[in-house]
Write a protein that holds these residues in place. Structure first.
Motif, mmCIF file in Angstrom:
data_model
loop_
_atom_site.group_PDB
_atom_site.id
_atom_site.type_symbol
_atom_site.label_atom_id
_atom_site.label_comp_id
_atom_site.label_asym_id
_atom_site.label_seq_id
_atom_site.Cartn_x
_atom_site.Cartn_y
_atom_site.Cartn_z
ATOM 1 N N MET A 15 -1.499 -3.650 9.684
ATOM 2 C CA MET A 15 -0.541 -2.804 9.560
ATOM 3 C C MET A 15 -0.822 -1.467 8.896
ATOM 4 S SD MET A 15 3.093 -4.747 9.043
ATOM 5 C CE MET A 15 2.985 -4.551 7.454
ATOM 6 N N ALA A 16 -1.990 -1.784 8.230
ATOM 7 C CA ALA A 16 -2.778 -0.507 7.348
ATOM 8 C C ALA A 16 -3.420 0.116 8.498
ATOM 9 C CB ALA A 16 -3.536 -0.983 6.401
ATOM 10 N N GLY A 17 -4.056 -0.303 9.706
ATOM 11 C CA GLY A 17 -4.805 -0.031 10.655
ATOM 12 C C GLY A 17 -3.996 0.771 11.645
ATOM 13 N N ASP A 18 -2.591 0.482 11.902
ATOM 14 C CA ASP A 18 -1.917 1.066 12.688
ATOM 15 C C ASP A 18 -1.334 2.318 12.216
ATOM 16 O OD1 ASP A 18 0.286 1.579 14.512
ATOM 17 O OD2 ASP A 18 0.642 -0.487 14.856
ATOM 18 N N ARG A 19 -1.917 3.387 12.955
ATOM 19 C CA ARG A 19 -1.673 4.874 12.875
ATOM 20 C C ARG A 19 -0.239 5.183 12.788
ATOM 21 N NH1 ARG A 19 -6.407 7.932 15.511
ATOM 22 N NH2 ARG A 19 -7.091 5.888 16.567
ATOM 23 N N GLY A 20 0.578 4.537 14.224
ATOM 24 C CA GLY A 20 1.917 4.870 14.466
ATOM 25 C C GLY A 20 2.923 4.364 13.160
ATOM 26 N N PHE A 21 2.338 3.092 12.761
ATOM 27 C CA PHE A 21 3.175 2.631 11.660
ATOM 28 C C PHE A 21 3.011 3.381 10.142
ATOM 29 C CE2 PHE A 21 3.459 -0.190 8.094
ATOM 30 C CZ PHE A 21 4.734 -0.620 8.175
ATOM 31 N N ARG A 22 1.940 3.692 10.232
ATOM 32 C CA ARG A 22 1.701 4.597 8.969
ATOM 33 C C ARG A 22 2.235 6.006 8.950
ATOM 34 N NH1 ARG A 22 -4.496 3.642 8.750
ATOM 35 N NH2 ARG A 22 -4.366 5.795 9.616
ATOM 36 N N ARG A 23 2.528 6.549 10.217
ATOM 37 C CA ARG A 23 3.045 7.819 10.211
ATOM 38 C C ARG A 23 4.490 7.666 10.036
ATOM 39 N NH1 ARG A 23 -0.664 9.360 14.518
ATOM 40 N NH2 ARG A 23 0.632 8.101 16.006
ATOM 41 N N GLY A 24 5.211 6.471 10.604
ATOM 42 C CA GLY A 24 6.712 6.310 10.467
ATOM 43 C C GLY A 24 7.051 5.782 8.814
ATOM 44 N N ALA A 25 5.970 5.302 8.310
ATOM 45 C CA ALA A 25 6.187 4.834 6.693
ATOM 46 C C ALA A 25 6.129 6.207 5.960
ATOM 47 C CB ALA A 25 4.618 4.371 6.462
ATOM 48 N N HIS A 26 5.931 7.341 6.483
ATOM 49 C CA HIS A 26 6.240 8.517 5.816
ATOM 50 C C HIS A 26 7.738 8.779 5.666
ATOM 51 C CE1 HIS A 26 1.827 9.391 4.874
ATOM 52 N NE2 HIS A 26 1.723 9.494 6.047
ATOM 53 N N ALA A 27 8.400 8.738 6.736
ATOM 54 C CA ALA A 27 9.628 8.921 6.975
ATOM 55 C C ALA A 27 10.534 7.975 6.123
ATOM 56 C CB ALA A 27 10.069 8.922 8.589
ATOM 57 N N THR A 28 10.292 6.697 6.260
ATOM 58 C CA THR A 28 10.922 5.623 5.628
ATOM 59 C C THR A 28 9.887 4.647 4.751
ATOM 60 O OG1 THR A 28 11.003 4.409 7.433
ATOM 61 C CG2 THR A 28 12.873 5.748 7.211
ATOM 62 N N GLN A 29 10.307 4.229 3.609
ATOM 63 C CA GLN A 29 9.434 3.340 2.677
ATOM 64 C C GLN A 29 10.076 1.788 3.141
ATOM 65 O OE1 GLN A 29 10.190 3.717 -1.293
ATOM 66 N NE2 GLN A 29 7.840 2.723 -1.832
ATOM 67 N N SER A 30 9.032 0.934 3.495
ATOM 68 C CA SER A 30 9.498 -0.248 3.917
ATOM 69 C C SER A 30 9.996 -1.056 2.692
ATOM 70 C CB SER A 30 7.966 -0.923 4.384
ATOM 71 O OG SER A 30 7.163 -1.598 3.287
ATOM 72 N N PRO A 31 10.985 -2.031 3.130
ATOM 73 C CA PRO A 31 11.645 -2.922 1.939
ATOM 74 C C PRO A 31 10.610 -3.645 1.153
ATOM 75 C CG PRO A 31 12.887 -3.285 4.389
ATOM 76 C CD PRO A 31 11.374 -2.505 4.408
ATOM 77 N N GLY A 32 9.658 -3.932 1.717
ATOM 78 C CA GLY A 32 8.743 -4.958 0.771
ATOM 79 C C GLY A 32 8.150 -3.862 -0.482
ATOM 80 N N ARG A 33 7.680 -2.661 0.132
ATOM 81 C CA ARG A 33 7.072 -1.933 -0.778
ATOM 82 C C ARG A 33 7.940 -1.349 -1.834
ATOM 83 N NH1 ARG A 33 2.194 -3.384 -0.282
ATOM 84 N NH2 ARG A 33 1.083 -3.003 1.774
ATOM 85 N N ALA A 34 9.335 -1.237 -1.645
ATOM 86 C CA ALA A 34 10.289 -0.703 -2.318
ATOM 87 C C ALA A 34 10.682 -1.818 -3.460
ATOM 88 C CB ALA A 34 11.468 -0.300 -1.666
ATOM 89 N N ALA A 35 10.579 -2.725 -2.832
ATOM 90 C CA ALA A 35 10.993 -4.157 -3.850
ATOM 91 C C ALA A 35 9.853 -4.245 -4.840
ATOM 92 C CB ALA A 35 11.019 -5.321 -3.108
ATOM 93 N N ALA A 36 8.726 -3.950 -4.577
ATOM 94 C CA ALA A 36 7.611 -4.215 -5.450
ATOM 95 C C ALA A 36 7.651 -3.226 -6.405
ATOM 96 C CB ALA A 36 6.279 -4.040 -4.645
ATOM 97 N N THR A 37 8.405 -1.946 -6.339
ATOM 98 C CA THR A 37 8.265 -1.180 -7.379
ATOM 99 C C THR A 37 9.622 -1.258 -8.302
ATOM 100 O OG1 THR A 37 9.290 0.613 -5.885
ATOM 101 C CG2 THR A 37 7.106 0.589 -6.268
ATOM 102 N N SER A 38 10.630 -1.892 -7.775
ATOM 103 C CA SER A 38 11.932 -2.189 -8.547
ATOM 104 C C SER A 38 11.621 -3.175 -9.389
ATOM 105 C CB SER A 38 12.836 -2.657 -7.420
ATOM 106 O OG SER A 38 12.920 -1.513 -6.305
ATOM 107 N N PRO A 39 12.756 -3.076 -10.402
ATOM 108 C CA PRO A 39 12.471 -3.913 -11.709
ATOM 109 C C PRO A 39 12.884 -5.256 -11.196
ATOM 110 C CG PRO A 39 14.137 -2.389 -12.147
ATOM 111 C CD PRO A 39 13.392 -1.977 -10.907
ATOM 112 N N PRO A 40 12.617 -6.385 -11.640
ATOM 113 C CA PRO A 40 13.315 -7.851 -11.195
ATOM 114 C C PRO A 40 14.781 -7.740 -11.360
ATOM 115 C CG PRO A 40 11.313 -8.031 -12.680
ATOM 116 C CD PRO A 40 11.550 -6.540 -12.385
#
Length: 93
Positions: free
Chosen positions: A61-86
């Motif tokens: 996924m890190a090497g998929d340019r289309g996915f990375r471009r789409g990540a700028h528009a929306t943050q993936s739930p996994g990444r958002a959860a990592a920054t949220s408090p438990p």
């Protein structure tokens, strides 16, 4: 044979994880087992296929340019959860 420079995955970091089950073709499982054996040979530590798969997917996924471009528009739930408090650390009403 030195396979260290030929494998895309380097030594694996220790990460917090969640369990996910999936089905794959027998041929893919055989390839994953072979990759795990090469990884163990390259880094001197036996590693299970189920440990390798998340790192492989993350690298893909890190090497998929289309996915990375789409990540700028929306943050993936996994990444958002990592920054949220438990949930346990949130104040109770």
């Amino acid at each position: 044979m030195n396979t260290t420079k030929k494998l895309r995955l380097g030594p694996l970091p220790k990460l917090e994880s969640t369990k996910l089950t999936f089905a794959c073709p027998v041929s893919l499982k055989q390839d994953l087992d072979r990759y795990a054996a090469l990884h163990a040979q390259a880094y001197g530590e036996a590693v299970d296929v189920t440990t390798l798969i998340p790192h492989m997917l993350e690298a893909f996924m890190a090497g998929d340019r289309g996915f990375r471009r789409g990540a700028h528009a929306t943050q993936s739930p996994g990444r958002a959860a990592a920054t949220s408090p438990p949930v346990d650390s949130l104040p109770r009403p």
